[in-house]
Write a protein that holds these residues in place. Structure first.
Motif, PDB file in Angstrom:
ATOM      1  N   PRO A 137      -6.616  -2.515 -10.559  1.00  0.00           N
ATOM      2  CA  PRO A 137      -6.381  -3.710  -9.865  1.00  0.00           C
ATOM      3  C   PRO A 137      -5.365  -3.288  -8.949  1.00  0.00           C
ATOM      4  O   PRO A 137      -4.286  -2.575  -8.902  1.00  0.00           O
ATOM      5  N   THR A 138      -5.402  -4.081  -7.567  1.00  0.00           N
ATOM      6  CA  THR A 138      -4.549  -3.697  -6.515  1.00  0.00           C
ATOM      7  C   THR A 138      -3.312  -4.338  -6.612  1.00  0.00           C
ATOM      8  O   THR A 138      -2.208  -3.926  -6.110  1.00  0.00           O
ATOM      9  N   ASP A 139      -3.201  -5.225  -7.493  1.00  0.00           N
ATOM     10  CA  ASP A 139      -2.054  -6.169  -7.816  1.00  0.00           C
ATOM     11  C   ASP A 139      -1.283  -5.298  -8.859  1.00  0.00           C
ATOM     12  O   ASP A 139       0.295  -5.692  -8.994  1.00  0.00           O
ATOM     13  N   ALA A 140      -1.741  -4.042  -8.866  1.00  0.00           N
ATOM     14  CA  ALA A 140      -0.733  -3.176  -9.807  1.00  0.00           C
ATOM     15  C   ALA A 140       0.047  -2.233  -9.154  1.00  0.00           C
ATOM     16  O   ALA A 140       0.852  -1.591  -9.590  1.00  0.00           O
ATOM     17  N   VAL A 141      -0.067  -2.423  -7.640  1.00  0.00           N
ATOM     18  CA  VAL A 141       0.762  -1.748  -6.633  1.00  0.00           C
ATOM     19  C   VAL A 141       2.037  -2.134  -6.659  1.00  0.00           C
ATOM     20  O   VAL A 141       2.354  -3.106  -6.409  1.00  0.00           O
ATOM     21  N   GLY A 142       3.122  -1.222  -7.038  1.00  0.00           N
ATOM     22  CA  GLY A 142       4.552  -1.652  -6.999  1.00  0.00           C
ATOM     23  C   GLY A 142       5.320  -0.875  -6.431  1.00  0.00           C
ATOM     24  O   GLY A 142       4.805  -0.202  -5.521  1.00  0.00           O
ATOM     25  N   ASP A 143       6.447  -1.024  -6.515  1.00  0.00           N
ATOM     26  CA  ASP A 143       7.444  -0.045  -5.844  1.00  0.00           C
ATOM     27  C   ASP A 143       7.260   1.367  -5.799  1.00  0.00           C
ATOM     28  O   ASP A 143       7.639   1.841  -4.786  1.00  0.00           O
ATOM     29  N   ASP A 144       7.010   1.967  -6.917  1.00  0.00           N
ATOM     30  CA  ASP A 144       6.626   3.191  -7.026  1.00  0.00           C
ATOM     31  C   ASP A 144       5.559   3.594  -5.900  1.00  0.00           C
ATOM     32  O   ASP A 144       5.635   4.881  -5.566  1.00  0.00           O
ATOM     33  N   GLU A 145       4.387   3.032  -5.765  1.00  0.00           N
ATOM     34  CA  GLU A 145       3.437   3.364  -4.953  1.00  0.00           C
ATOM     35  C   GLU A 145       3.606   2.851  -3.438  1.00  0.00           C
ATOM     36  O   GLU A 145       2.999   3.168  -2.541  1.00  0.00           O
ATOM     37  N   ARG A 146       4.607   1.754  -3.196  1.00  0.00           N
ATOM     38  CA  ARG A 146       4.563   0.985  -2.194  1.00  0.00           C
ATOM     39  C   ARG A 146       4.659   2.155  -0.708  1.00  0.00           C
ATOM     40  O   ARG A 146       4.147   1.760   0.427  1.00  0.00           O
ATOM     41  N   GLY A 199      -0.161   3.239   8.263  1.00  0.00           N
ATOM     42  CA  GLY A 199       0.442   3.538   9.348  1.00  0.00           C
ATOM     43  C   GLY A 199       1.725   2.713   9.577  1.00  0.00           C
ATOM     44  O   GLY A 199       2.327   2.796  10.895  1.00  0.00           O
ATOM     45  N   GLU A 200       2.106   2.136   8.623  1.00  0.00           N
ATOM     46  CA  GLU A 200       3.352   1.278   8.660  1.00  0.00           C
ATOM     47  C   GLU A 200       4.499   2.207   8.561  1.00  0.00           C
ATOM     48  O   GLU A 200       4.678   3.151   7.586  1.00  0.00           O
ATOM     49  N   PRO A 201       5.630   1.740   9.265  1.00  0.00           N
ATOM     50  CA  PRO A 201       6.892   2.546   9.308  1.00  0.00           C
ATOM     51  C   PRO A 201       7.583   2.411   7.549  1.00  0.00           C
ATOM     52  O   PRO A 201       7.281   1.212   6.840  1.00  0.00           O
ATOM     53  N   ALA A 202       8.342   3.369   7.219  1.00  0.00           N
ATOM     54  CA  ALA A 202       9.015   3.343   5.869  1.00  0.00           C
ATOM     55  C   ALA A 202      10.181   1.968   5.983  1.00  0.00           C
ATOM     56  O   ALA A 202      10.596   1.795   7.305  1.00  0.00           O
ATOM     57  N   SER A 203      10.482   1.637   4.909  1.00  0.00           N
ATOM     58  CA  SER A 203      11.226   0.474   4.893  1.00  0.00           C
ATOM     59  C   SER A 203      12.857   0.906   4.965  1.00  0.00           C
ATOM     60  O   SER A 203      12.878   2.248   4.757  1.00  0.00           O
ATOM     61  N   PRO A 204      13.663   0.429   5.587  1.00  0.00           N
ATOM     62  CA  PRO A 204      15.175   0.768   5.607  1.00  0.00           C
ATOM     63  C   PRO A 204      15.641   1.268   4.327  1.00  0.00           C
ATOM     64  O   PRO A 204      16.373   2.197   4.096  1.00  0.00           O
ATOM     65  N   GLU A 205      15.063   0.680   3.352  1.00  0.00           N
ATOM     66  CA  GLU A 205      15.711   1.100   1.906  1.00  0.00           C
ATOM     67  C   GLU A 205      15.172   2.584   1.798  1.00  0.00           C
ATOM     68  O   GLU A 205      15.955   3.440   1.106  1.00  0.00           O
ATOM     69  N   GLU A 206      13.904   2.923   1.858  1.00  0.00           N
ATOM     70  CA  GLU A 206      13.273   4.136   1.667  1.00  0.00           C
ATOM     71  C   GLU A 206      14.028   5.166   2.428  1.00  0.00           C
ATOM     72  O   GLU A 206      14.130   6.237   1.915  1.00  0.00           O
ATOM     73  N   LEU A 207      14.329   4.870   3.623  1.00  0.00           N
ATOM     74  CA  LEU A 207      14.834   5.827   4.585  1.00  0.00           C
ATOM     75  C   LEU A 207      16.443   6.037   4.692  1.00  0.00           C
ATOM     76  O   LEU A 207      16.991   6.762   5.086  1.00  0.00           O
ATOM     77  N   ASP A 208      16.873   5.249   3.453  1.00  0.00           N
ATOM     78  CA  ASP A 208      18.407   5.428   3.042  1.00  0.00           C
ATOM     79  C   ASP A 208      18.515   6.586   2.251  1.00  0.00           C
ATOM     80  O   ASP A 208      18.042   6.769   1.071  1.00  0.00           O
ATOM     81  N   PRO A 209      19.170   7.512   2.950  1.00  0.00           N
ATOM     82  CA  PRO A 209      19.509   8.716   2.154  1.00  0.00           C
ATOM     83  C   PRO A 209      20.297   8.905   0.886  1.00  0.00           C
ATOM     84  O   PRO A 209      20.217   9.514   0.100  1.00  0.00           O
ATOM     85  N   VAL A 210      20.979   7.613   0.628  1.00  0.00           N
ATOM     86  CA  VAL A 210      21.546   7.544  -0.381  1.00  0.00           C
ATOM     87  C   VAL A 210      20.754   7.224  -1.637  1.00  0.00           C
ATOM     88  O   VAL A 210      21.085   7.650  -2.828  1.00  0.00           O
ATOM     89  N   GLU A 211      19.635   6.801  -1.384  1.00  0.00           N
ATOM     90  CA  GLU A 211      18.788   6.540  -2.584  1.00  0.00           C
ATOM     91  C   GLU A 211      17.688   7.428  -2.689  1.00  0.00           C
ATOM     92  O   GLU A 211      17.214   7.919  -1.829  1.00  0.00           O
ATOM     93  N   PRO A 212      17.526   7.907  -4.120  1.00  0.00           N
ATOM     94  CA  PRO A 212      16.526   8.886  -4.156  1.00  0.00           C
ATOM     95  C   PRO A 212      14.942   8.467  -4.014  1.00  0.00           C
ATOM     96  O   PRO A 212      14.908   7.104  -4.293  1.00  0.00           O
ATOM     97  N   PRO A 213      13.884   9.218  -3.801  1.00  0.00           N
ATOM     98  CA  PRO A 213      12.695   8.468  -3.654  1.00  0.00           C
ATOM     99  C   PRO A 213      12.218   8.126  -4.828  1.00  0.00           C
ATOM    100  O   PRO A 213      12.502   8.612  -6.108  1.00  0.00           O
ATOM    101  N   ARG A 214      11.377   6.993  -4.998  1.00  0.00           N
ATOM    102  CA  ARG A 214      10.860   6.423  -6.205  1.00  0.00           C
ATOM    103  C   ARG A 214       9.793   7.368  -6.839  1.00  0.00           C
ATOM    104  O   ARG A 214       9.522   7.156  -7.959  1.00  0.00           O
ATOM    105  N   SER A 215       9.234   8.116  -6.233  1.00  0.00           N
ATOM    106  CA  SER A 215       7.823   8.692  -6.410  1.00  0.00           C
ATOM    107  C   SER A 215       7.456   9.886  -5.590  1.00  0.00           C
ATOM    108  O   SER A 215       7.962  10.028  -4.470  1.00  0.00           O
TER     109      SER A 215
END
Length: 650
Positions: A434-443, A451-467
């Motif tokens: 199911p497509t609605d199972a896509v969550g923060d780990d896969e986003r 082709g969308e840019p990464a979110s500011p939260e994802e590009l914040d080097p303080v936070e580790p990648p989720r996956s």
């Protein structure tokens, strides 16, 4: 009539938190995958197994992250269950734990056929660390306990061609890039639960494959394990594969688990069997029997053994109740992979049910009499024909009537990636991710695909990648970007492919782009793996300065400092930790070791004497025993003998 119902089960459960954000780049630690076969026979079946096993060397856990954030403390927790039940059997599954078959009750006798723990007690035995004993576990892809053993999977209610009630668990496995499913059928009036496993390799290249169904059964003094074999491959603590006769090895009948002294695997040679089977029966001749179509040819007996270390391991994972495991797999042993061809589907069927043998036959010293009694019973129940019948059934006639999307979004993401590449999606009639199972780990990966840019939260080097990903199909997409995060991910993919020099180059580029603890840590781990101690220390210090409050990183820094002989720095770092980190088992081990190295035996004694609990001690690891022996050598006779709580010798 067969019924399917949802329910809950409340059990004491290890308290645990999020996965470790640091990818385990350099190996899983599984004792089977770490085996060496330099001295193995080069001819015959043992030689073939040794050759096949070489493919397991260097296997790593990414893209999965370790599930090591659990404690020894247990609290009551409610777990979702799905129950299949007819007149004769009640089968209880745990969809939140890989679809594990937790309980199989023979309603005619009122007896449980499987072993369950009194708690879901996480211990470090799986590919991703966390594992617990009990029930029947489905293990796919890599040698060891499945990536899904402590994770939810998708669940669906099924209807067969004649209205039969069934159940399906399915997921997408990201190391082998294969969808798999486990179907459970309990026909009306059947005394056997049927399990059909199916793996699809949808790609144009072959892949190594692994599957073992692991059954935990109670072990009593009179428990006996029977299988249709005259020989077995033995694999024990010395990690040497050898061929032994069945049932008697060195004057001991190995089919009585309670008589085995050491922790050991016996892989029964069932070559030529049209319906391989294995059973464990008690002193009355009653127990669980499992049989399958020939595709699932491997059969195994695992025992913890009766020496002090083996008994302690059993208590450590399972409490006071003794158990052993009988298992069934695609290969002859768990040290090898089979090659699954491109664009191929593999399927097999298993039957699980109660067995009642004549006691004299079950306990007979004549092996042919004992095994013949099982074969006769299975024949009288027509199980071989029923297995074949289900195996031959057109699975497209089995309809999903309800989907319970509790699993991950990786299968849905795979379909997006396949669409982007112009490939057909995975067959939705069998695995409707199911497509609605896509969550923060896969986003992050979904945005990358679109082709969308990464979110500011994802590009914040303080936070580790989720996956993470290791599939090279992601490389062209990541190369379209030049930020630190894309470079970090490219390095992980390169490392998973064994291209460590390229991984190091990419991680350095990531740090040069934006200083981040995650690439620095990976560079430190790479330097440490290559024996560059001084460089590893420098890199880990830099990573820790950027993420000083991440306990997994602190643990790794302490280990690197210790290997570099910097015991005083280890103690200084530990003295600055807060209370919770200070009490962590790995931190206490590092403190005890550093105390010995600096000559502070009293400080080490103050750690060891009250009893140090290392909840994530890896199976086969002698760390605590070695630590005590080093302490005893420094303390002298006052230390006393090795305490049972530290004796995990296998």
């Amino acid at each position: 009539m067969t019924a399917l119902r949802r329910g809950t089960l409340t059990l004491p459960t290890s308290v645990w938190g999020p996965s470790n954000p640091l990818p385990n780049i350099f190996g899983t630690g599984d004792i089977h995958a770490a085996s060496g076969f330099e001295d193995a026979a080069t001819e015959g079946p043992t030689g073939e197994i040794a050759e096949d096993a070489r493919a397991s060397r260097g296997q790593t856990a990414p893209p999965y992250l370790d599930q090591d954030n659990y404690s020894a403390h247990e609290e009551p927790r409610e777990h979702a269950t799905i129950v299949l039940e007819n007149e004769h059997l009640t089968a209880t599954f745990l969809p939140g734990f890989g679809g594990r078959l937790w309980s199989l009750v023979d309603r005619d006798s009122g007896r449980e056929l499987l072993h369950q723990n009194d708690a879901i007690r996480f211990r470090n035995l799986a590919l991703r660390n966390a594992w617990f004993a009990g029930g029947v576990e489905w293990n796919i892809g890599m040698i060891g306990h499945s990536p899904f053993t402590c994770s939810p999977v998708h669940t669906a209610a099924l209807s067969g061609p004649n209205g039969e009630v069934g159940l399906r668990f399915f997921e997408y496995e990201r190391i082998r890039n294969v969808p798999f499913r486990v179907d459970a059928w309990l026909p009306d009036d059947s005394r056997e639960l049927f399990i059909r496993g199916t793996i699809l390799n949808p790609r144009s290249t072959a892949t190594p494959m692994y599957w073992w169904s692991n059954m935990a059964v109670r072990q009593h003094a009179e428990t006996r394990v029977l299988a249709p074999a005259r020989e077995a491959w033995r694999y024990g603590h010395e990690r040497v594969l050898s061929t032994v006769p069945v049932p008697n090895v060195d004057g001991v009948d190995i089919t009585w688990p309670a008589r085995t002294q050491q922790t050991v695997d016996y892989f029964f040679d069932t070559t030529g069997e049209r319906m391989p089977w294995v059973t464990a029966v008690d002193g009355t001749g009653f127990g669980l029997v499992q049989a399958s179509t020939a595709k699932l040819k491997g059969r195994k007996l695992f025992v913890w053994g009766q020496d002090p270390g083996g008994r302690h391991w059993q208590e450590w994972v399972s409490g006071a109740d003794s158990y052993c495991e009988i298992q069934a797999g695609l290969a002859r042993t768990q040290l090898e992979y089979l090659t699954m061809p491109a664009n191929t589907e593999w399927s097999w069927v298993e039957a699980y049910g109660a067995l009642q043998l004549d006691v004299l036959a079950a306990q007979s010293d004549d092996w042919a009499t004992a095994t013949g009694a099982v074969a006769d019973d299975l024949a009288s129940r027509n199980i071989e024909h029923r297995l074949a019948e289900l195996g031959a059934r057109d699975q497209s006639e089995e309809l999903i009537v309800e989907l319970i999307p509790a699993g991950s979004g990786w299968g849905a993401l795979e379909n997006e990636l396949r669409a982007h590449s112009g490939e057909d999606p995975l067959p939705a009639e069998f695995t409707p991710f199911p497509t609605d199972a896509v969550g923060d780990d896969e986003r992050f990966w979904l945005r990358l695909l679109r082709g969308e840019p990464a979110s500011p939260e994802e590009l914040d080097p303080v936070e580790p990648p989720r996956s993470y990903q290791i599939d090279p199909r992601w490389v062209p997409l990541l190369r379209q970007r030049s930020d630190w995060l894309a470079l970090l991910h490219l390095g992980v993919i390169a490392a998973a492919a064994g291209s460590y020099a390229e991984a190091g180059r990419l991680w350095r580029a990531s740090v040069d782009s934006t200083p981040n603890a995650w690439a620095l840590r990976n560079l430190g781990a790479l330097a440490d793996d290559h024996g560059n101690s001084a460089e590893a220390v420098e890199l880990y210090r830099a990573a820790h300065e950027l993420a000083p409050n991440l306990l997994p990183l602190t643990r790794e820094l302490l280990s690197v400092l210790a290997r570099a002989g910097l015991a005083s720095e280890v103690l200084k770092l530990i003295d600055g930790l807060d209370g919770e980190e200070r009490r962590d088992g790995r931190v206490l081990v590092a403190e005890a070791r550093a105390s010995l190295a600096t000559g502070d035996v009293a400080r080490c004694r103050n750690i060891l004497d009250p009893g140090l609990t290392l909840v994530d001690l890896r199976e086969g690891d002698s760390l605590l025993g070695d630590l005590w022996n080093d302490y005893a050598a420094a303390a002298g006779p006052s230390a006393g003998p090795l305490p049972q709580t530290y004796d995990f010798r296998m």
